[in-house]
Design a protein around this motif. Sequence first.
Motif, PDB file in Angstrom:
ATOM      1  N   ILE A 203      16.805  67.672  52.060  1.00  0.00           N
ATOM      2  CA  ILE A 203      15.820  68.423  52.832  1.00  0.00           C
ATOM      3  C   ILE A 203      16.439  68.816  54.169  1.00  0.00           C
ATOM      4  CG2 ILE A 203      13.508  68.418  53.821  1.00  0.00           C
ATOM      5  CD1 ILE A 203      13.508  68.080  50.797  1.00  0.00           C
ATOM      6  N   ASP A 204      16.477  70.103  54.466  1.00  0.00           N
ATOM      7  CA  ASP A 204      16.994  70.580  55.748  1.00  0.00           C
ATOM      8  C   ASP A 204      15.923  70.434  56.823  1.00  0.00           C
ATOM      9  OD1 ASP A 204      19.445  71.317  54.629  1.00  0.00           O
ATOM     10  OD2 ASP A 204      18.677  73.284  54.030  1.00  0.00           O
ATOM     11  N   ASN A 205      16.293  69.732  57.913  1.00  0.00           N
ATOM     12  CA  ASN A 205      15.397  69.479  59.038  1.00  0.00           C
ATOM     13  C   ASN A 205      14.264  68.520  58.666  1.00  0.00           C
ATOM     14  OD1 ASN A 205      14.813  69.799  61.789  1.00  0.00           O
ATOM     15  ND2 ASN A 205      13.249  71.333  61.370  1.00  0.00           N
ATOM     16  N   GLY A 206      14.504  67.690  57.671  1.00  0.00           N
ATOM     17  CA  GLY A 206      13.539  66.671  57.267  1.00  0.00           C
ATOM     18  C   GLY A 206      14.252  65.650  56.409  1.00  0.00           C
ATOM     19  N   ILE A 207      13.500  64.816  55.718  1.00  0.00           N
ATOM     20  CA  ILE A 207      14.075  63.841  54.796  1.00  0.00           C
ATOM     21  C   ILE A 207      13.278  63.861  53.502  1.00  0.00           C
ATOM     22  CG2 ILE A 207      15.042  62.336  56.572  1.00  0.00           C
ATOM     23  CD1 ILE A 207      12.653  60.507  56.237  1.00  0.00           C
ATOM     24  N   GLY A 208      13.908  63.390  52.426  1.00  0.00           N
ATOM     25  CA  GLY A 208      13.220  63.341  51.148  1.00  0.00           C
ATOM     26  C   GLY A 208      14.034  63.999  50.057  1.00  0.00           C
ATOM     27  N   ILE A 209      13.337  64.538  49.067  1.00  0.00           N
ATOM     28  CA  ILE A 209      14.002  65.097  47.897  1.00  0.00           C
ATOM     29  C   ILE A 209      13.194  66.282  47.376  1.00  0.00           C
ATOM     30  CG2 ILE A 209      12.830  63.436  46.382  1.00  0.00           C
ATOM     31  CD1 ILE A 209      16.387  64.694  45.748  1.00  0.00           C
ATOM     32  N   PHE A 210      13.886  67.374  47.068  1.00  0.00           N
ATOM     33  CA  PHE A 210      13.292  68.518  46.381  1.00  0.00           C
ATOM     34  C   PHE A 210      14.260  68.914  45.282  1.00  0.00           C
ATOM     35  CE2 PHE A 210      12.715  73.222  46.009  1.00  0.00           C
ATOM     36  CZ  PHE A 210      11.444  73.187  45.431  1.00  0.00           C
ATOM     37  N   THR A 211      13.835  68.760  44.037  1.00  0.00           N
ATOM     38  CA  THR A 211      14.762  68.966  42.921  1.00  0.00           C
ATOM     39  C   THR A 211      13.954  69.309  41.685  1.00  0.00           C
ATOM     40  OG1 THR A 211      16.642  67.969  41.770  1.00  0.00           O
ATOM     41  CG2 THR A 211      14.824  66.504  42.337  1.00  0.00           C
ATOM     42  N   SER A 212      14.548  69.116  40.495  1.00  0.00           N
ATOM     43  CA  SER A 212      13.838  69.509  39.277  1.00  0.00           C
ATOM     44  C   SER A 212      14.142  68.539  38.138  1.00  0.00           C
ATOM     45  CB  SER A 212      14.230  70.933  38.859  1.00  0.00           C
ATOM     46  OG  SER A 212      15.595  70.999  38.497  1.00  0.00           O
ATOM     47  N   ARG A 213      13.272  68.595  37.145  1.00  0.00           N
ATOM     48  CA  ARG A 213      13.446  67.841  35.910  1.00  0.00           C
ATOM     49  C   ARG A 213      12.788  68.638  34.782  1.00  0.00           C
ATOM     50  NH1 ARG A 213       9.221  62.980  37.364  1.00  0.00           N
ATOM     51  NH2 ARG A 213       7.326  64.231  37.264  1.00  0.00           N
ATOM     52  N   TYR A 214      12.940  68.148  33.557  1.00  0.00           N
ATOM     53  CA  TYR A 214      12.299  68.801  32.417  1.00  0.00           C
ATOM     54  C   TYR A 214      11.944  67.728  31.402  1.00  0.00           C
ATOM     55  CZ  TYR A 214      11.252  72.309  28.870  1.00  0.00           C
ATOM     56  OH  TYR A 214      10.601  73.093  27.949  1.00  0.00           O
ATOM     57  N   ASN A 215      10.773  67.859  30.778  1.00  0.00           N
ATOM     58  CA  ASN A 215      10.325  66.913  29.764  1.00  0.00           C
ATOM     59  C   ASN A 215      10.059  67.631  28.449  1.00  0.00           C
ATOM     60  OD1 ASN A 215      10.136  64.374  31.305  1.00  0.00           O
ATOM     61  ND2 ASN A 215       8.566  65.446  32.468  1.00  0.00           N
ATOM     62  N   HIS A 216      10.569  67.069  27.375  1.00  0.00           N
ATOM     63  CA  HIS A 216      10.314  67.591  26.035  1.00  0.00           C
ATOM     64  C   HIS A 216       9.588  66.514  25.235  1.00  0.00           C
ATOM     65  CE1 HIS A 216      11.148  70.117  22.474  1.00  0.00           C
ATOM     66  NE2 HIS A 216      11.192  68.960  21.832  1.00  0.00           N
TER      67      HIS A 216
END
Length: 338
Positions: free
Chosen positions: A299-312
């Motif tokens: 995260i730019d200018n913050g903290i944490g996580i932004f991402t992706s996943r997929y479920n089948h």
Amino acid sequence: MQKILFLLSAILLFSCETEFEINADWKELMVVHGILDQSKGEQFVRINKAFLGEQDALIMASISDSSNFNPSDLLVRLIKMRKMTSSSINYELLDSIDLVDTIMPKNYGEFYTDDNIIYKTSDTNFLRADKEYLLKIINTSSSNIVTSRTKLIDNINVTTSFPSFYRLGFYNGGEFTSTSINWSHASNAQIYQLQMLVRYRNDSAGAIANIQEFEWILPILPFNGNQEISQVIGGQQFFSKLELEINKNINNGENPDYERKVIGVDIQISAATQDLYTYMQINEPISGISQQRPTFTNIDNGIGIFTSRYNHYIDNLQLSEATHQGLSVELSDLNFIP
């Protein structure tokens, strides 16, 4: 699945001659958790404050304002993008949607007991596998801007065939056997994990049958470069897991004299990015002598996580007749019927 609330506790230092004031002027620090999953309709982003204050940490944690931003102050926007060319560092902005705040109940604990504020998408068809996504959060009251971006994981193509007559086989001819579930590598995925939801029926003369279920999460499979992924499910491991879970239920009051039969198995195959895998590893419980934990954020200018996943999902698979017969032999003390 993950802890998405952060608490930065105050620490007071004393000496015999000098008192130190370590709480500097307040500075906004946004904590963001968002995992895009195009296999689902709505997408959710959690946004909180990290805080440091004068009060007792547990008292501050019980106050909603200490952890939540006022939703009317936040503009939360998801922007669809694509590269101008395959080798370009420039992006074309294609479309955008603004996320809306909603309430999600939370379990009682030491943190504030109000409901959680979550931001969700209003368009359930916004995600496309071949695009990248920029999350942009603007605090209109402070002019603070936080951003992050991610690629999506493409569809998981399961190569194992599941015709209507398919049966999961874990036992045959008096011996344990194994079953393999195979799928092709999905773009941008770096880890995979298979999870099973096993349902079994309890029967008793003169009583209404009841259904029980349990989850079995298999170990993570890191992507090793092979385009074909395979998860082997051992028969002996399946029988042992079934025995363990039923004995747990018996210890919790389930009648040990029930007749039992497995009536269905659902399979979920999950894929996730390298960023999510790194974040999961870093946030695992610390077991060593050193209690220092490395940090990771995208995260730019913050903290944490932004991402992706997929479920089948593969629903309602049945066991082979030989496996049912094997359960009645190997787990006869649990009254399995063929």
